[in-house]
Design a protein around this motif. Structure first.
Motif, PDB file in Angstrom:
ATOM      1  N   LEU A 115      86.576  62.180   7.711  1.00  0.00           N
ATOM      2  CA  LEU A 115      85.421  62.996   7.345  1.00  0.00           C
ATOM      3  C   LEU A 115      84.971  63.753   8.585  1.00  0.00           C
ATOM      4  CD1 LEU A 115      83.383  60.439   5.191  1.00  0.00           C
ATOM      5  CD2 LEU A 115      84.850  62.279   4.373  1.00  0.00           C
ATOM      6  N   LEU A 116      84.902  65.078   8.466  1.00  0.00           N
ATOM      7  CA  LEU A 116      84.548  65.918   9.608  1.00  0.00           C
ATOM      8  C   LEU A 116      83.037  66.136   9.617  1.00  0.00           C
ATOM      9  CD1 LEU A 116      85.922  67.402  11.944  1.00  0.00           C
ATOM     10  CD2 LEU A 116      85.941  69.455  10.528  1.00  0.00           C
ATOM     11  N   PRO A 117      82.312  65.551  10.565  1.00  0.00           N
ATOM     12  CA  PRO A 117      80.838  65.662  10.572  1.00  0.00           C
ATOM     13  C   PRO A 117      80.372  67.113  10.667  1.00  0.00           C
ATOM     14  CG  PRO A 117      81.598  63.961  12.096  1.00  0.00           C
ATOM     15  CD  PRO A 117      82.812  64.720  11.661  1.00  0.00           C
ATOM     16  N   GLY A 118      79.379  67.467   9.847  1.00  0.00           N
ATOM     17  CA  GLY A 118      78.789  68.791   9.896  1.00  0.00           C
ATOM     18  C   GLY A 118      79.531  69.870   9.155  1.00  0.00           C
ATOM     19  N   ALA A 119      80.724  69.594   8.669  1.00  0.00           N
ATOM     20  CA  ALA A 119      81.549  70.616   8.019  1.00  0.00           C
ATOM     21  C   ALA A 119      81.358  70.591   6.515  1.00  0.00           C
ATOM     22  CB  ALA A 119      83.027  70.397   8.360  1.00  0.00           C
ATOM     23  N   GLY A 120      81.773  71.683   5.854  1.00  0.00           N
ATOM     24  CA  GLY A 120      81.811  71.730   4.403  1.00  0.00           C
ATOM     25  C   GLY A 120      80.529  72.120   3.728  1.00  0.00           C
ATOM     26  N   ARG A 121      79.519  72.570   4.464  1.00  0.00           N
ATOM     27  CA  ARG A 121      78.252  72.946   3.842  1.00  0.00           C
ATOM     28  C   ARG A 121      78.184  74.426   3.508  1.00  0.00           C
ATOM     29  NH1 ARG A 121      74.232  70.540   8.206  1.00  0.00           N
ATOM     30  NH2 ARG A 121      75.924  71.255   9.557  1.00  0.00           N
ATOM     31  N   LEU A 122      79.071  75.220   4.091  1.00  0.00           N
ATOM     32  CA  LEU A 122      79.168  76.654   3.828  1.00  0.00           C
ATOM     33  C   LEU A 122      80.631  77.021   3.680  1.00  0.00           C
ATOM     34  CD1 LEU A 122      76.745  78.441   6.361  1.00  0.00           C
ATOM     35  CD2 LEU A 122      76.474  78.283   3.897  1.00  0.00           C
ATOM     36  N   PRO A 123      80.947  78.060   2.888  1.00  0.00           N
ATOM     37  CA  PRO A 123      82.321  78.583   2.926  1.00  0.00           C
ATOM     38  C   PRO A 123      82.634  79.037   4.342  1.00  0.00           C
ATOM     39  CG  PRO A 123      81.127  79.455   1.032  1.00  0.00           C
ATOM     40  CD  PRO A 123      80.111  78.751   1.878  1.00  0.00           C
ATOM     41  N   VAL A 124      83.830  78.712   4.796  1.00  0.00           N
ATOM     42  CA  VAL A 124      84.157  79.051   6.182  1.00  0.00           C
ATOM     43  C   VAL A 124      84.165  80.556   6.399  1.00  0.00           C
ATOM     44  CG1 VAL A 124      86.626  78.866   5.707  1.00  0.00           C
ATOM     45  CG2 VAL A 124      85.809  78.658   8.040  1.00  0.00           C
ATOM     46  N   TYR A 125      84.550  81.319   5.349  1.00  0.00           N
ATOM     47  CA  TYR A 125      84.514  82.784   5.409  1.00  0.00           C
ATOM     48  C   TYR A 125      83.783  83.281   4.155  1.00  0.00           C
ATOM     49  CZ  TYR A 125      88.519  81.347   8.228  1.00  0.00           C
ATOM     50  OH  TYR A 125      89.338  80.698   9.118  1.00  0.00           O
ATOM     51  N   SER A 126      82.828  84.177   4.324  1.00  0.00           N
ATOM     52  CA  SER A 126      82.023  84.606   3.181  1.00  0.00           C
ATOM     53  C   SER A 126      82.851  85.349   2.141  1.00  0.00           C
ATOM     54  CB  SER A 126      80.866  85.481   3.653  1.00  0.00           C
ATOM     55  OG  SER A 126      81.330  86.715   4.179  1.00  0.00           O
ATOM     56  N   LEU A 127      83.959  85.990   2.562  1.00  0.00           N
ATOM     57  CA  LEU A 127      84.801  86.715   1.604  1.00  0.00           C
ATOM     58  C   LEU A 127      85.804  85.804   0.904  1.00  0.00           C
ATOM     59  CD1 LEU A 127      85.482  90.045   3.555  1.00  0.00           C
ATOM     60  CD2 LEU A 127      83.673  89.507   1.925  1.00  0.00           C
ATOM     61  N   ASN A 128      85.848  84.541   1.286  1.00  0.00           N
ATOM     62  CA  ASN A 128      86.678  83.537   0.606  1.00  0.00           C
ATOM     63  C   ASN A 128      85.789  82.348   0.237  1.00  0.00           C
ATOM     64  OD1 ASN A 128      89.280  84.680   0.515  1.00  0.00           O
ATOM     65  ND2 ASN A 128      89.625  84.185   2.666  1.00  0.00           N
ATOM     66  N   PRO A 129      84.961  82.495  -0.788  1.00  0.00           N
ATOM     67  CA  PRO A 129      83.922  81.489  -1.080  1.00  0.00           C
ATOM     68  C   PRO A 129      84.451  80.144  -1.547  1.00  0.00           C
ATOM     69  CG  PRO A 129      84.026  83.115  -2.845  1.00  0.00           C
ATOM     70  CD  PRO A 129      84.932  83.620  -1.753  1.00  0.00           C
ATOM     71  N   ASN A 130      85.742  80.020  -1.823  1.00  0.00           N
ATOM     72  CA  ASN A 130      86.293  78.759  -2.307  1.00  0.00           C
ATOM     73  C   ASN A 130      86.897  77.906  -1.200  1.00  0.00           C
ATOM     74  OD1 ASN A 130      85.948  79.247  -5.275  1.00  0.00           O
ATOM     75  ND2 ASN A 130      87.301  80.971  -4.819  1.00  0.00           N
ATOM     76  N   THR A 131      86.907  78.417   0.031  1.00  0.00           N
ATOM     77  CA  THR A 131      87.493  77.685   1.147  1.00  0.00           C
ATOM     78  C   THR A 131      86.380  77.235   2.086  1.00  0.00           C
ATOM     79  OG1 THR A 131      89.551  78.951   1.010  1.00  0.00           O
ATOM     80  CG2 THR A 131      89.099  77.810   3.081  1.00  0.00           C
ATOM     81  N   PHE A 132      86.265  75.920   2.274  1.00  0.00           N
ATOM     82  CA  PHE A 132      85.223  75.354   3.125  1.00  0.00           C
ATOM     83  C   PHE A 132      85.789  74.779   4.422  1.00  0.00           C
ATOM     84  CE2 PHE A 132      83.264  75.677  -0.942  1.00  0.00           C
ATOM     85  CZ  PHE A 132      81.906  75.838  -0.704  1.00  0.00           C
ATOM     86  N   LEU A 133      87.069  74.451   4.440  1.00  0.00           N
ATOM     87  CA  LEU A 133      87.749  73.973   5.650  1.00  0.00           C
ATOM     88  C   LEU A 133      89.061  74.727   5.770  1.00  0.00           C
ATOM     89  CD1 LEU A 133      87.301  70.091   5.297  1.00  0.00           C
ATOM     90  CD2 LEU A 133      85.846  71.665   6.562  1.00  0.00           C
ATOM     91  N   ASP A 134      89.329  75.284   6.956  1.00  0.00           N
ATOM     92  CA  ASP A 134      90.552  76.053   7.171  1.00  0.00           C
ATOM     93  C   ASP A 134      91.347  75.370   8.276  1.00  0.00           C
ATOM     94  OD1 ASP A 134      92.507  77.957   7.082  1.00  0.00           O
ATOM     95  OD2 ASP A 134      91.367  79.495   8.157  1.00  0.00           O
TER      96      ASP A 134
END
Length: 400
Positions: free
Chosen positions: A248-267
């Motif tokens: 589990l990556l602390p602090g991650a996954g609360r926003l899409p990593v890129y606003s133009l790819n709203p389904n990706t939260f971790l890259d």
């Protein structure tokens, strides 16, 4: 009974008086009759009063008995409540006594605070050592200078997806993931096989679903974001499709990593230094954060906060420890690299010109860098595309 006796005597007297025929006696008789009537009325009134008093006494007695019964019930309830309060007080006293025995003294607290400070300093020192180790062991001096040629390999799958090669030396396998959520990975034996055939060499069915388009294969293991979790990363062995590790990556996954790819939260990403994960941090203004992971244990080696925005970003990749963020518009257009972050602090965005991608279709749903052939494997509106990148030597890295 008294009234009847008086009437009897009165009758006898009347008979006696009538026999005498005296007018005076007749007057007396009339007087006695009136007195007897008055006495009878008074006796009747007394009897009614007695009945009334008796009835009231009965009603009062019943009321008193009811009140006594109610009082008895209330007394039982009060006694029960008092007993309950007493029991709780006893329990509270025992708990206070237990806590007094468990709470450390002030000297113990001061010792624990000192120990905690030492542990924090040790952890910070350990992180600095890891960062320094990355810098010292880094023999990579390449910096992106231009994105030149482009090759459209084919068009297959959904508009959103990802494809990439295993960057491990000697590996030729190509992997394709179509869509934003699935449990299958298509495997091709080589790039040539992927171009020439429509059927994969193998369809790997995983025991869990992945989500987004930010996945990689590295040294025979598939690293992905587990579906329906905000920040869980899985390491899956592709030989048998089993999950061998997760974190589990602390602090991650609360926003899409890129606003133009709203389904990706971790890259996930791979470069010459190893395995990385990129995500957006809402507490850092939505800026991108990069974390170096140990590919074997998935342990966090170090984390860097960047000044690169996630807004209007469509993807990113790393080359020799430098993050390059790709931007576009929500209508699609020509992709550009407008922000970079170098973990060695030798390259800065204000010193690097904007780099343009060759104009193709709309926008990228994934961009993966292959450190072996120095190419970008991109998914462009369903088209599997390869970009050839040119690099220059970053002399300041080797000089340091």
């Amino acid at each position: 009974m008294t009234v009847s006796l008086l009437l009897l005597l009165f009758s006898v007297s009347v008979a006696s008086v009538q026999s005498q025929g005296s007018s005076q006696d007749a007057f007396i008789i009339q007087y006695l009759e009136r007195r007897l009537v008055q006495m009878e009325e008074r006796l009747s009134q007394c009897e009614q009063n007695i009945v009334s008093v008796t009835q009231k006494s009965y009603d009062l007695s019943s009321e008193i008995r009811g009140s006594l019964s109610t009082f008895s019930v209330l007394r039982s309830e009060v006694k029960s409540q008092v007993d309950g309060v007493s029991a709780r007080v006893d329990r509270l006293e025992r708990e206070l006594e237990y806590l007094e025995n468990k709470i450390p003294s002030q000297s113990d607290i001061e010792m624990e605070e000192t120990l905690l400070e030492q542990q924090i300093k040790a952890a910070e020192l350990d992180q600095l050592k890891k960062k320094a180790k990355l810098q010292v062991q880094n023999d990579c001096s390449a910096a992106l200078s231009q994105i030149r040629s482009v090759k459209i390999v084919k068009k297959v799958g959904d508009a959103i997806g990802s494809w990439f090669r295993d960057p491990t030396e000697g590996s030729e396998k190509v992997f394709l993931l179509s869509g934003i959520r699935n449990n299958s990975v298509l495997q091709f034996s080589s790039l040539q096989s992927f171009i020439e055939t429509s059927s994969p060499e193998k369809v790997l069915l995983l025991p869990v679903h992945w989500q987004g388009s930010g996945h990689v294969v590295y040294n025979g293991f598939f690293y992905c974001h587990k579906a329906d979790t905000p920040n869980q990363i899985l390491k899956v062995e592709l030989l048998n499709g089993t999950v061998v590790d997760s974190t589990l990556l602390p602090g991650a996954g609360r926003l899409p990593v890129y606003s133009l790819n709203p389904n990706t939260f971790l890259d996930m990403a791979v470069d010459e230094l190893g395995l990385w994960v990129i995500y957006a941090d809402p507490e850092y203004g939505g800026n991108l954060v990069i974390t170096k992971l140990d590919k074997g244990t998935l342990a966090v080696e170090y984390t860097w906060d960047t000044q690169c925005k996630s807004h209007d970003a469509e993807g990113a990749f790393l080359i020799c420890g430098t993050l390059y963020v790709v931007y576009n518009t929500r209508y699609g257009g020509r992709s550009t690299v407008q922000c970079l972050y170098d973990i060695h602090d030798t390259i800065h965005s204000n010193e690097s010109p904007v780099m343009f991608f060759p104009k193709r279709y709309t926008s990228h749903s994934s961009i993966q860098y292959h450190p072996g052939d120095q190419q970008l494997y991109a998914w462009d509106d369903g088209y599997q595309t390869i970009y050839k990148v040119e690099t220059r030597r970053n002399d300041r890295v080797t000089a340091d």
